[in-house]
Design an enzyme around this catalytic site. Structure first.
Site, short mmCIF file in Angstrom:
data_model
loop_
_atom_site.label_atom_id
_atom_site.label_comp_id
_atom_site.label_asym_id
_atom_site.label_seq_id
_atom_site.Cartn_x
_atom_site.Cartn_y
_atom_site.Cartn_z
N HIS A 56 -14.70 22.08 15.41
CA HIS A 56 -14.41 22.11 13.97
C HIS A 56 -14.87 20.85 13.26
CE1 HIS A 56 -11.11 25.37 14.74
NE2 HIS A 56 -12.33 25.86 14.73
N CYS A 65 -19.88 10.09 -4.39
CA CYS A 65 -21.03 9.41 -3.78
C CYS A 65 -21.41 8.17 -4.60
CB CYS A 65 -22.20 10.39 -3.73
SG CYS A 65 -23.71 9.67 -3.07
N THR A 99 -3.08 24.63 22.19
CA THR A 99 -3.71 25.45 21.15
C THR A 99 -3.06 26.83 21.13
OG1 THR A 99 -5.72 26.54 20.38
CG2 THR A 99 -5.64 26.01 22.73
N SER A 100 -2.84 27.35 19.93
CA SER A 100 -2.24 28.68 19.83
C SER A 100 -3.28 29.78 20.04
CB SER A 100 -1.59 28.85 18.45
OG SER A 100 -2.57 28.69 17.45
P1 OAD Z 1 -1.88 25.24 16.53
O1 OAD Z 1 -0.91 24.43 15.73
O2 OAD Z 1 -2.18 26.60 16.06
O3 OAD Z 1 -1.37 25.34 18.03
C1 OAD Z 1 -0.88 24.21 18.71
C2 OAD Z 1 -0.15 24.70 19.95
O4 OAD Z 1 0.19 23.56 20.73
C3 OAD Z 1 1.17 25.42 19.65
O5 OAD Z 1 1.18 26.67 20.32
C4 OAD Z 1 2.25 24.48 20.21
O6 OAD Z 1 3.33 25.17 20.79
C5 OAD Z 1 1.50 23.70 21.24
N1 OAD Z 1 2.02 22.33 21.45
C6 OAD Z 1 2.21 21.38 20.52
N2 OAD Z 1 2.60 20.22 21.09
C7 OAD Z 1 2.70 20.47 22.43
C8 OAD Z 1 3.07 19.69 23.56
N3 OAD Z 1 3.42 18.40 23.43
N4 OAD Z 1 3.06 20.28 24.78
C9 OAD Z 1 2.69 21.59 24.93
N5 OAD Z 1 2.32 22.36 23.90
C10 OAD Z 1 2.31 21.83 22.66
O7 OAD Z 1 -3.20 24.35 16.64
P2 OAD Z 1 -4.69 24.83 17.03
O8 OAD Z 1 -4.65 25.96 17.97
O9 OAD Z 1 -5.42 23.61 17.42
O10 OAD Z 1 -8.62 24.42 12.00
O11 OAD Z 1 -5.23 25.32 15.63
C11 OAD Z 1 -6.56 25.78 15.53
C12 OAD Z 1 -7.12 25.44 14.17
O12 OAD Z 1 -6.23 25.88 13.14
C13 OAD Z 1 -7.27 23.96 13.89
O13 OAD Z 1 -8.42 23.41 14.46
C14 OAD Z 1 -7.32 23.92 12.40
C15 OAD Z 1 -6.24 24.90 12.07
O14 OAD Z 1 -6.43 25.57 10.88
C16 OAD Z 1 -9.20 23.94 10.90
O15 OAD Z 1 -8.67 23.12 10.18
C17 OAD Z 1 -10.56 24.50 10.65
#
Ligand code: OAD
Length: 258
Positions: A131, A161, A202-203
């Site tokens: 991303h 800018c 990541t979810s």
């Molecule tokens: P999410 O917030 O959707 O998922 C994060 C996951 O990590 C959740 O399921 C939490 O339960 C888990 N989690 C958090 N802390 C943890 C820990 N200490 N141990 C174990 N599990 C933990 O985040 P992403 O999947 O990264 O995109 O989200 C994907 C995209 O959505 C991001 O890159 C962003 C967002 O919109 C853009 O901004 C383009």
């Protein structure tokens, strides 16, 4: 494959994960949960950015979209500066252990959806940022690079800018935008060659990034996530414990000073 970790204790899962890591050819596929141990918020947890009540009348997904950025740069930057500024945060044990595993030639790549640069700051080199990155900012008119300090701390309502006065944007992928296909392909190839894939923090709800998991054909799929995610039926290890505890345990076993 079947879920083999259902009845395993935390220590047994760590031992098994350690075995996979020491076999090498590991790829790490991570998201916002990797940086929560640094104090950053993730997006979709109960206390994540997308769940919290805030003063903005539009949803975070709307604010972080391409159309919104160009139509309402003031509101975009108000949100971006308040919620997405990663400069005050430091790499945590997860970033540090992964960097050391790369140095030991056990980890081949970190594929991340994060834009916070914390993997690189911990010393990782082969980081595929699906991303983009908040570190690289540029003018939407002339392409001139722009300072990150001005992006997050500038006096103007939004950064302009210095050369042509155009609107400056962060080098991240916004909603409604295509991913960088070169990076996507790099990630696909890394997953394709890996023996072990660790999916963590990541979810797996944002596409096309999440679809990459289907390009992993290796032997061991490990999922480290507090909440259930897709593809778990293929996993060899599922760990719901705090990922920080998993990496603290790995650091100890691998004699990594963090
Ligand atoms: P999410 O917030 O959707 O998922 C994060 C996951 O990590 C959740 O399921 C939490 O339960 C888990 N989690 C958090 N802390 C943890 C820990 N200490 N141990 C174990 N599990 C933990 O985040 P992403 O999947 O990264 O995109 O989200 C994907 C995209 O959505 C991001 O890159 C962003 C967002 O919109 C853009 O901004 C383009």
């Amino acid at each position: 494959m079947t879920i083999m970790s259902a009845n395993m204790s935390f220590d047994e899962k760590i031992e098994k994960l350690l075995k996979y890591i020491l076999e090498g050819d590991v790829v790490f596929f991570g998201g916002a949960g990797v940086s929560t141990a640094s104090g950053m918020k993730d997006f979709r947890s109960e206390d994540g950015l997308y769940k919290e009540k805030n003063k903005y009348k539009d949803s975070p997904e709307t604010i972080l979209s391409k159309n919104f950025f160009f139509q309402h740069p003031t509101e975009f930057y108000q949100f971006y500066r308040e919620k997405m500024n990663c400069l005050p945060f430091e790499p945590n044990v997860i970033h540090k252990v992964l960097a050391e595993l790369e140095k030991r030639d056990l980890l081949k790549a970190v594929i991340t959806q994060n834009i916070d640069n914390l993997h690189q700051r911990a010393g990782s080199v082969n980081v595929i940022e699906l991303h983009g990155t908040s570190m690289k900012n540029y003018c939407t008119q002339c392409g001139e690079p722009h300072s990150i300090d001005d992006v997050f701390y500038g006096k103007n309502k939004f950064p302009k800018c210095e050369k042509c006065g155009g609107l400056v944007r962060p080098g991240i992928t916004l909603y409604d935008e295509r991913l960088d296909m070169e990076k996507f392909e790099q990630a696909r190839q890394a997953l394709n060659k890996a023996k072990t894939c660790i999916v963590a923090g990541t979810s797996l709800q944002v596409f096309p990034a999440a679809s990459l998991i289907s390009d992993f054909y290796g032997q061991n799929l490990v999922i480290l996530n507090k909440e259930k995610v897709a593809n778990e039926e293929w996993a060899d290890i599922i760990c719901r414990e705090n990922m920080k505890d998993v990496f603290d345990a790995l650091a100890k076993k691998l004699n990594i000073n963090v």
